[in-house]
Design a protein around this motif. Structure first.
Motif, mmCIF file in Angstrom:
data_model
loop_
_atom_site.group_PDB
_atom_site.id
_atom_site.type_symbol
_atom_site.label_atom_id
_atom_site.label_comp_id
_atom_site.label_asym_id
_atom_site.label_seq_id
_atom_site.Cartn_x
_atom_site.Cartn_y
_atom_site.Cartn_z
ATOM 1 N N GLN A 13 -3.016 26.460 6.495
ATOM 2 C CA GLN A 13 -3.189 27.105 7.804
ATOM 3 C C GLN A 13 -4.645 27.560 7.952
ATOM 4 N N TYR A 14 -5.230 27.209 9.091
ATOM 5 C CA TYR A 14 -6.664 27.467 9.325
ATOM 6 C C TYR A 14 -7.475 26.964 8.131
ATOM 7 N N ASN A 15 -8.397 27.814 7.603
ATOM 8 C CA ASN A 15 -9.233 27.316 6.505
ATOM 9 C C ASN A 15 -8.490 27.379 5.177
ATOM 10 N N PRO A 16 -8.532 26.292 4.386
ATOM 11 C CA PRO A 16 -7.854 26.355 3.094
ATOM 12 C C PRO A 16 -8.494 27.403 2.177
ATOM 13 N N SER A 17 -7.664 28.184 1.499
ATOM 14 C CA SER A 17 -8.143 29.183 0.531
ATOM 15 C C SER A 17 -8.598 28.464 -0.736
ATOM 16 N N PRO A 18 -9.308 29.138 -1.641
ATOM 17 C CA PRO A 18 -9.685 28.482 -2.910
ATOM 18 C C PRO A 18 -8.463 27.925 -3.634
ATOM 19 N N GLU A 19 -7.332 28.645 -3.571
ATOM 20 C CA GLU A 19 -6.116 28.128 -4.248
ATOM 21 C C GLU A 19 -5.624 26.858 -3.551
ATOM 22 N N LYS B 205 0.859 -1.187 0.000
ATOM 23 C CA LYS B 205 0.000 0.000 0.000
ATOM 24 C C LYS B 205 0.895 1.236 0.000
ATOM 25 N N ILE B 206 0.387 2.291 -0.648
ATOM 26 C CA ILE B 206 1.109 3.557 -0.600
ATOM 27 C C ILE B 206 0.260 4.569 0.150
ATOM 28 N N GLY B 207 0.915 5.584 0.716
ATOM 29 C CA GLY B 207 0.179 6.536 1.541
ATOM 30 C C GLY B 207 0.670 7.963 1.368
ATOM 31 N N ALA B 208 -0.081 8.863 1.970
ATOM 32 C CA ALA B 208 0.301 10.277 2.013
ATOM 33 C C ALA B 208 -0.474 10.914 3.167
ATOM 34 N N ALA B 209 -0.056 12.142 3.528
ATOM 35 C CA ALA B 209 -0.665 12.803 4.691
ATOM 36 C C ALA B 209 -1.089 14.224 4.332
ATOM 37 N N PHE B 210 -2.031 14.729 5.084
ATOM 38 C CA PHE B 210 -2.464 16.119 4.915
ATOM 39 C C PHE B 210 -3.058 16.606 6.230
ATOM 40 N N GLY B 211 -3.291 17.916 6.310
ATOM 41 C CA GLY B 211 -3.945 18.423 7.514
ATOM 42 C C GLY B 211 -3.894 19.933 7.617
ATOM 43 N N SER B 212 -4.884 20.458 8.285
ATOM 44 C CA SER B 212 -4.932 21.882 8.580
ATOM 45 C C SER B 212 -4.256 22.136 9.941
ATOM 46 N N TYR B 213 -3.777 23.340 10.132
ATOM 47 C CA TYR B 213 -3.137 23.662 11.409
ATOM 48 C C TYR B 213 -3.386 25.129 11.740
#
Ligand code: FEO
Length: 392
Positions: free
Chosen positions: A370-376, A333-341
């Motif tokens: 950071q916080y809410n993701p912008s449209p970009e 399996k392959i993976g990746a990570a993401f998250g807001s901070y």
């Protein structure tokens, strides 16, 4: 007692109310059964018992049907409490009855119950004659405990496989051909994914070993769920597939979100994966049942994990799911990570480290907002999903 074949009777318990198994770790939406089998021949053998809370019902039922003193021997294929929890209560009634189990089984029986019973150690190929039938033992260490073994009833061509090939599935029916096939396979696969995944190499080797013996097998009777009567080898073939670093080519995005920003990222990443034509599910680790989530991970080739950063760490449900992934040591399996901070943003690095520790290859560098993701940034998440899909 329900006759399942020639001299073999099911004397187990159907636990319709069970919602959690292994403490609170494994969800059992359809209950479970604890299958115990009685072989009535010139000599009578009992194979496995049932979970401790059902000991009274189990023994009462046996006593209604037979004189307990007619039990010549007891086979304990596995000493986990769901199969031998009733043994001490039975042994109070027939204290001299010989018990047959593996070498590790003997050690574990002692550790569980601290009794001096008449325990006889058996190994693969050892047998006990009952008359028309013969019990032949097959050790199955680490499938899924060190003590595990199966008992083949030669004469009746029946494999009493204990946990292997089981399902946590209570049904009014006894056999695989009588139940809803989707329910049956959902439960059998969930069982494999959550319990047997770490031992897949051993599963493959054991299947090879048993197949080479060329034993006639008309019934596979596990210790949970329904008995495989119609083409019993179908579940052996499935186990062989599931043990082969199984996946269905899809992607799972699992996330844990404090205020919805990480969730927005998850959904954008999933959109990106979908655009590339791959099947994808985006599931909340806090809201989705964790044992079912493990089954979804089992079926996925790509596992993308996201959590908000909280106090330089990851959220509790993410930590729990990563721990479960680490126990199970999925392969291929392959993976990746993401998250807001908010201010420090460690979650992505922590998730990547934990996935690597669990044996999941990190396919690409993680993505943060950071916080809410912008449209970009949402667009960047979609592109991240597309790029990950390419790697899959
Ligand atoms: Fe069903 Fe490992 O006990």
């Amino acid at each position: 007692m329900i006759k399942i074949k020639d001299n073999i009777y099911w004397v187990g318990i159907k636990d319709w109310e069970l919602k959690k198994f292994h403490g609170d770790e494994y969800s059992t939406h359809r209950g479970s059964t604890y299958n115990s089998y009685l072989i009535k021949d010139k000599r009578t053998a009992l194979v496995d018992t049932v979970w401790t809370p059902f000991h009274r019902e189990f023994i009462d039922n046996l006593e209604k049907n037979i004189d307990l003193n007619s039990i010549d021997l007891i086979v304990i294929n596995h000493t986990e409490q769901d199969h031998c929890g009733s043994l001490p209560y039975l042994m109070k009634k027939i204290p001299g009855a010989p018990i047959y189990c593996s070498k590790n089984g003997a050690t574990l029986l002692k550790r569980h119950f601290h009794q001096d019973w008449n325990v006889n150690i058996v190994k693969t190929g050892d047998s006990v004659d009952l008359g028309d039938n013969k019990l032949v033992f097959v050790e199955m260490p680490m499938l899924h405990w060190p003590d595990s073994m199966a008992t083949y009833v030669a004469g009746a061509n029946t494999l009493l496989s204990n946990d292997a090939f089981g399902q946590h599935y209570a049904s009014p029916y006894m056999y695989n051909d009588e139940v809803d096939q989707c329910e049956l396979y959902q439960e059998a696969q969930k069982y494999y994914a959550n319990i047997l995944t770490p031992f897949s190499k051993l599963v493959k080797a054991k299947i090879k070993e048993i197949t080479a013996l060329n034993l006639p097998i008309e019934l596979i009777a596990p210790s949970h769920g329904v008995i495989w009567r119609d083409n019993p080898m179908q579940i052996v073939e499935k186990y062989d597939q599931w043990a082969s670093d199984y996946h269905e080519g899809k992607v799972i995005v699992i996330y844990d979100s404090m205020w919805g920003a990480t969730k927005q990222m998850a959904l954008a990443i999933a959109r990106g994966v979908e655009r590339k034509g791959l099947g994808v599910k985006a599931l909340s680790m806090g809201k989705y049942d964790k044992s079912d989530l493990i089954t979804e991970i089992f079926k996925s080739r790509g596992v993308i994990v996201g959590s908000s950063t909280v106090y330089k760490g990851i959220l509790g449900d993410t930590a729990a799911v990563l721990e479960m992934i680490n126990w199970l040591k999925f392969k291929n399996k392959i993976g990746a990570a993401f998250g807001s901070y908010g201010w420090s943003g460690e979650s992505v690095k922590i998730i990547e480290t934990r996935l690597k520790e669990a044996g999941i290859e990190i396919a690409m560098e993680g993505i943060r907002a950071q916080y809410n993701p912008s449209p970009e940034e949402i667009k960047a998440c979609e592109a991240f999903g597309e790029a990950f899909a390419e790697k899959v």
